[in-house]
Every structure is written in structure tokens, then in C-alpha cells.
Design an enzyme around this catalytic site. Structure first.
Site, PDB file in Angstrom:
ATOM      1  N   LYS A 115       1.029  -1.347  -0.235  1.00 26.00           N
ATOM      2  CA  LYS A 115      -0.302   0.065  -0.026  1.00 26.00           C
ATOM      3  C   LYS A 115       0.349   0.835   0.163  1.00 26.00           C
ATOM      4  O   LYS A 115       0.603   2.589  -0.331  1.00 26.00           O
ATOM      5  CB  LYS A 115      -1.256   0.073   1.160  1.00 26.00           C
ATOM      6  CG  LYS A 115      -1.643  -1.147   1.174  1.00 26.00           C
ATOM      7  CD  LYS A 115      -3.441  -0.599   1.824  1.00 26.00           C
ATOM      8  CE  LYS A 115      -4.356  -1.778   1.615  1.00 26.00           C
ATOM      9  NZ  LYS A 115      -5.389  -1.197   2.666  1.00 26.00           N
ATOM     10  N   LYS A 197      -3.476 -10.804  -7.087  1.00 27.68           N
ATOM     11  CA  LYS A 197      -4.443 -11.081  -6.118  1.00 27.68           C
ATOM     12  C   LYS A 197      -5.455 -10.298  -6.998  1.00 27.68           C
ATOM     13  O   LYS A 197      -5.662  -9.144  -7.431  1.00 27.68           O
ATOM     14  CB  LYS A 197      -4.924 -10.568  -4.999  1.00 27.68           C
ATOM     15  CG  LYS A 197      -5.581 -11.076  -3.473  1.00 27.68           C
ATOM     16  CD  LYS A 197      -5.374  -9.544  -1.885  1.00 27.68           C
ATOM     17  CE  LYS A 197      -5.152  -9.068  -2.670  1.00 27.68           C
ATOM     18  NZ  LYS A 197      -6.130  -8.616  -1.339  1.00 27.68           N
ATOM     19  N   LYS A 200     -10.190  -4.787  -4.610  1.00 25.05           N
ATOM     20  CA  LYS A 200     -11.380  -4.033  -5.248  1.00 25.05           C
ATOM     21  C   LYS A 200     -10.270  -2.997  -5.681  1.00 25.05           C
ATOM     22  O   LYS A 200     -11.579  -1.780  -5.825  1.00 25.05           O
ATOM     23  CB  LYS A 200     -12.128  -3.768  -3.962  1.00 25.05           C
ATOM     24  CG  LYS A 200     -11.491  -3.910  -2.732  1.00 25.05           C
ATOM     25  CD  LYS A 200     -12.539  -3.477  -1.497  1.00 25.05           C
ATOM     26  CE  LYS A 200     -12.921  -3.809  -0.192  1.00 25.05           C
ATOM     27  NZ  LYS A 200     -11.109  -3.965   0.286  1.00 25.05           N
TER      28      LYS A 200
HETATM   29  P1  TYM Z   1     -10.035  -6.048   2.921  1.00 22.21           P
HETATM   30  O1  TYM Z   1     -11.595  -5.540   3.094  1.00 22.21           O
HETATM   31  O2  TYM Z   1      -9.494  -6.293   1.644  1.00 22.21           O
HETATM   32  O3  TYM Z   1     -11.243  -8.055   2.249  1.00 22.21           O
HETATM   33  C1  TYM Z   1     -11.951  -8.648   2.866  1.00 22.21           C
HETATM   34  C2  TYM Z   1     -12.079 -10.002   3.289  1.00 22.21           C
HETATM   35  O4  TYM Z   1     -11.960 -10.756   1.682  1.00 22.21           O
HETATM   36  C3  TYM Z   1     -10.920 -11.172   1.785  1.00 22.21           C
HETATM   37  N1  TYM Z   1      -9.731 -10.990   0.479  1.00 22.21           N
HETATM   38  C4  TYM Z   1      -9.856 -11.943  -0.446  1.00 22.21           C
HETATM   39  N2  TYM Z   1      -9.965 -13.523  -0.591  1.00 22.21           N
HETATM   40  C5  TYM Z   1      -9.781 -14.533  -1.579  1.00 22.21           C
HETATM   41  N3  TYM Z   1      -8.821 -13.797  -2.422  1.00 22.21           N
HETATM   42  C6  TYM Z   1      -9.589 -12.441  -2.608  1.00 22.21           C
HETATM   43  N4  TYM Z   1      -8.464 -12.168  -3.558  1.00 22.21           N
HETATM   44  C7  TYM Z   1      -9.680 -11.534  -1.637  1.00 22.21           C
HETATM   45  N5  TYM Z   1      -9.154 -10.451  -1.176  1.00 22.21           N
HETATM   46  C8  TYM Z   1     -10.043  -9.996  -0.351  1.00 22.21           C
HETATM   47  C9  TYM Z   1      -9.328 -10.794   2.834  1.00 22.21           C
HETATM   48  O5  TYM Z   1      -9.051 -11.105   3.241  1.00 22.21           O
HETATM   49  C10 TYM Z   1     -11.049 -10.333   3.974  1.00 22.21           C
HETATM   50  O6  TYM Z   1     -10.669 -11.787   4.597  1.00 22.21           O
HETATM   51  N6  TYM Z   1      -7.071  -6.143   7.202  1.00 22.21           N
HETATM   52  C11 TYM Z   1      -8.218  -6.535   6.728  1.00 22.21           C
HETATM   53  C12 TYM Z   1     -10.209  -6.448   7.337  1.00 22.21           C
HETATM   54  C13 TYM Z   1      -9.428  -6.104   8.798  1.00 22.21           C
HETATM   55  C14 TYM Z   1      -9.942  -7.109   9.311  1.00 22.21           C
HETATM   56  C15 TYM Z   1     -10.251  -6.930  10.854  1.00 22.21           C
HETATM   57  C16 TYM Z   1      -9.745  -9.388   9.241  1.00 22.21           C
HETATM   58  C17 TYM Z   1      -9.728  -4.791   9.770  1.00 22.21           C
HETATM   59  N7  TYM Z   1      -9.295  -6.105  11.161  1.00 22.21           N
HETATM   60  C18 TYM Z   1     -10.122  -8.158  11.764  1.00 22.21           C
HETATM   61  C19 TYM Z   1     -10.490 -10.052   9.846  1.00 22.21           C
HETATM   62  C20 TYM Z   1     -10.195  -9.272  11.170  1.00 22.21           C
HETATM   63  C21 TYM Z   1      -8.868  -6.209   5.486  1.00 22.21           C
HETATM   64  O7  TYM Z   1      -8.106  -5.298   4.204  1.00 22.21           O
HETATM   65  O8  TYM Z   1      -9.805  -6.777   4.082  1.00 22.21           O
END
Ligand code: TYM
Length: 331
Positions: A115, A197, A200
Site C-alpha cells: 500500500k 490478487k 477492489k
Molecule cells: P479487506 O477489506 O481487504 O478484505 C476483506 C476480506 O476479503 C478477503 N479477500 C480475499 N480473499 C480471497 N481472494 C481475494 N482476492 C481476496 N481479496 C480480499 C480478505 O482476506 C479479507 O478476509 N485487514 C482486513 C480487514 C480487517 C479484518 C480485521 C479482518 C480489519 N480488521 C479483523 C479480520 C479481522 C482487510 O483489509 O480486508
């Protein structure tokens, strides 16, 4: 209640339109825990502002993410659904855990490196300490299980290290959480560049299938998906594009790789891509319909957020008073 059931926590950032990566890798798995676990699913708006957001869009996406949680099968009566910034304990514990997280540890986080390369003009302190806020999210609820995609594994490992370190200094305070990362769906790749990956924030709209895309767009995007010069639908090394499509097809149909290989034996990539597109569009159709219904019911979504944050607050308060006492804050 807290003692009877194991705890599940996960979160999604309202930082962009959610993709089938978010769906397959995370949200789709959330509802499997609803019956036997005490579950907390959070819209992590505080994490989202580590990257600049347009305020009106952040607000809109916060509602949308909550509506999507529900449209993907999370019943607000069986799961605690809430918005991170509505529970100030996340920020409070986040700060405390910052003081138990090492600069070197945060410097090694690959998400931070990625990032900060992408947002070189805004490498803010929040982006750097993002993982200790995430640790606070998880540890506040004495979480046992965290369902996420593989990209979050490093953050979960750091959460475990922070919790272990804190427990070693102050005695048992936090439950040490485990990630729940099913291997077949842990990383959905970009349709345009299948070694990266699906994200979004990818600027190429053809690389991403959004949960709320319509059927025509979904089919068109899969039709254009980058594959390889081979013609046989089979899983293997060097076939990143096909492997990814097989994972997606598996996620929507439950079919194993062997079954998929048999189904498309003697057929070309064109037939396979169309089948994946249709399975995906049909699988998401009920989610879209339910989303449209929910997003129009703003007052209802607000009541879900309110109830969710009150319940989350109840659990979080217990952990916070323990933490405050242990570190020596005057009550
Ligand atoms: P975020 O918002 O980027 O993504 C949300 C969830 O989607 C999963 N994910 C994917 N899984 C498989 N293939 C992909 N291409 C893909 N893109 C996204 C992510 O692994 C995630 O599970 N840091 C986290 C948000 C967060 C969080 C937490 C998660 C904040 N606090 C506490 C768990 C527990 C994040 O950026 O997710």
C-alpha cells in the site's frame, strides 16, 4: 454466553465495491459459524481511512457493506453486525497495542509495503499501525477464530504475537486467535493478471468481478479472462488463469477439480469460461436481489448497526476493563 460459545470475528473494509474475492475468500464463509459460535462481523471504516476516502462514498459503502453481509446470509439476529467506529474501544485498544508492537514487526508487513508503494504520497502513520488496530479488533472480543483470505494471514500471525507478548507480561488477558483460511478459496486472482490478487482497488475493471455486477457484465468479464496457450481444462503449474477459474467454479458449484476436468474433457476454454460466468452470475443473483431490498431500507440498516454496536460494546468493555487494570491505568 461469552464462556459457552467460541468466538468468531472478521471484518471487511468499506473502501471499494466488494469483489468475488471478498465474497469467496471471506464473506461466504461467515454464515457457517452463526449457529455454533458467537459471531462478530464488523465493517472496518477506521481501517478504510488509512487510504484517502471521499466522505460521502465512505458513508454509502459502509451501509452497502452491512447490507451485503446480510444479503450473503448473515442474519442480524444470529450475528453481531456492526461498524467499527461505533465502538470506540477499538481505537482505545488499538493505541495500547501500538505500545506492544515493534517498529520492525510493522515494517515487515507486506500489505504495508504494497500500500505504501501504491499511495506513495500518503504513507501515513495509520497505514503503518494498521495491523495493531486489526489486532485490537480481534483481541477485544476474545476471538477464537478469524475467517479471512490468505492475504490477511501475516496480520493474524502478528495479532497472535502481540497477544502472546501481552499475556507474558501481564498474565492471561487475551485469547490467542486462529485464522480460518480454506485453501481452495483463500486467494482469488485478477482475471486480467492471474498471478496477482483480485483487489477492489485494481484500476482495471475487467480484472475484477464485483458481487453486485449484473449477469451480462459477469459473463463478459469471464469471457475475457486471461488464460494460457494450452486448451485442456485441468489444474496445474503454469496455468494460473485456469486454476483461478477452477477455484471460482468450485466455489459456486461445489465441484472438485476432478469433476470439473471430467465435465470439460474435450471442450475448449470458451465453454469453460461461459460456464464459470453463468455459475457465478446465478450464484450471486439471490445476493443481488436481497441487497437491493436491504439497501432501500436505510432505517432498518441503522437499527441493525445500533443493536450490533451495543452488543459489541458489552463484550469489548469487559476486555477493556481487564486491560486497563492490568497495565496500571487508574479506574
Ligand atoms: P479487506 O477489506 O481487504 O478484505 C476483506 C476480506 O476479503 C478477503 N479477500 C480475499 N480473499 C480471497 N481472494 C481475494 N482476492 C481476496 N481479496 C480480499 C480478505 O482476506 C479479507 O478476509 N485487514 C482486513 C480487514 C480487517 C479484518 C480485521 C479482518 C480489519 N480488521 C479483523 C479480520 C479481522 C482487510 O483489509 O480486508
Amino acid at each position: 454466553m461469552l464462556q459457552d460459545k467460541k468466538i468468531v470475528f472478521s471484518g471487511v473494509q468499506p473502501s471499494g465495491n466488494l469483489t468475488i474475492g471478498n465474497y469467496i475468500g471471506a464473506i461466504k464463509n461467515f454464515s457457517r459459524f452463526s449457529e455454533e459460535y458467537e459471531t462478530f462481523y464488523c465493517v472496518v471504516d477506521m481501517h478504510a481511512i488509512t487510504v484517502r476516502q471521499v466522505p460521502a462514498e465512505l458513508r454509502r459503502r459502509t451501509y452497502e457493506t452491512l447490507a451485503l453481509y446480510m444479503a450473503c446470509g448473515l442474519d442480524a439476529k444470529k450475528n453481531t453486525l456492526f461498524v467499527q467506529s461505533h465502538v470506540p474501544y477499538h481505537a482505545e485498544l488499538g493505541w495500547i497495542l501500538d505500545c506492544y508492537t515493534m517498529f520492525g514487526e510493522l515494517s515487515r508487513m507486506t500489505q504495508f509495503k504494497d500500500k505504501s508503494a501504491k499511495h506513495a504520497d500518503n504513507i501515513n502513520a495509520g497505514l503503518f499501525t494498521y495491523p495493531s488496530l486489526m489486532a485490537a479488533d480481534i483481541l477485544l472480543y476474545q476471538t477464537d477464530v478469524v475467517p479471512v483470505g490468505i492475504d490477511q494471514k501475516q496480520h493474524i500471525e502478528l495479532t497472535r504475537d502481540i497477544a502472546t507478548r501481552f499475556n507474558q507480561v501481564y498474565g492471561d488477558t487475551f485469547t490467542i486467535p486462529e485464522g480460518f483460511i480454506p485453501t481452495d478459496t483463500m486467494k482469488i486472482m485478477s482475471l486480467a493478471e492471474p498471478t496477482a490478487k483480485m483487489s477492489k482497488s485494481d484500476p482495471n475493471p475487467n480484472a475484477i468481478v464485483y458481487i453486485l455486477d449484473n449477469k451480462d457484465d459477469i459473463i463478459r468479464k469471464f469471457r475475457r479472462a486471461v488464460t494460457d496457450s494450452d486448451t485442456r481444462v485441468c489444474y496445474g503449474e503454469g496455468k494460473d488463469g485456469i486454476n483461478n477459474l477452477m477455484n471460482i467454479y468450485h466455489a459456486f458449484t461445489g465441484k472438485s477439480n476432478e469433476e470439473i476436468e471430467r465435465e470439460f474433457d474435450g471442450k475448449g476454454y470458451g465453454d469453460f469460461k461461459l460456464a464459470v460466468g453463468e455459475a457465478c452470475a446465478d450464484g450471486l443473483a439471490p445476493v443481488r436481489a436481497e441487497f437491493d431490498r436491504l439497501i432501500a431500507a436505510k432505517a432498518y440498516l441503522e437499527s441493525v448497526m445500533k443493536e450490533g454496536s451495543e452488543k459489541a460494546m458489552y463484550y469489548a468493555r469487559k476486555t477493556m476493563s481487564k486491560v486497563r487494570r492490568k497495565i496500571g491505568f487508574v479506574n
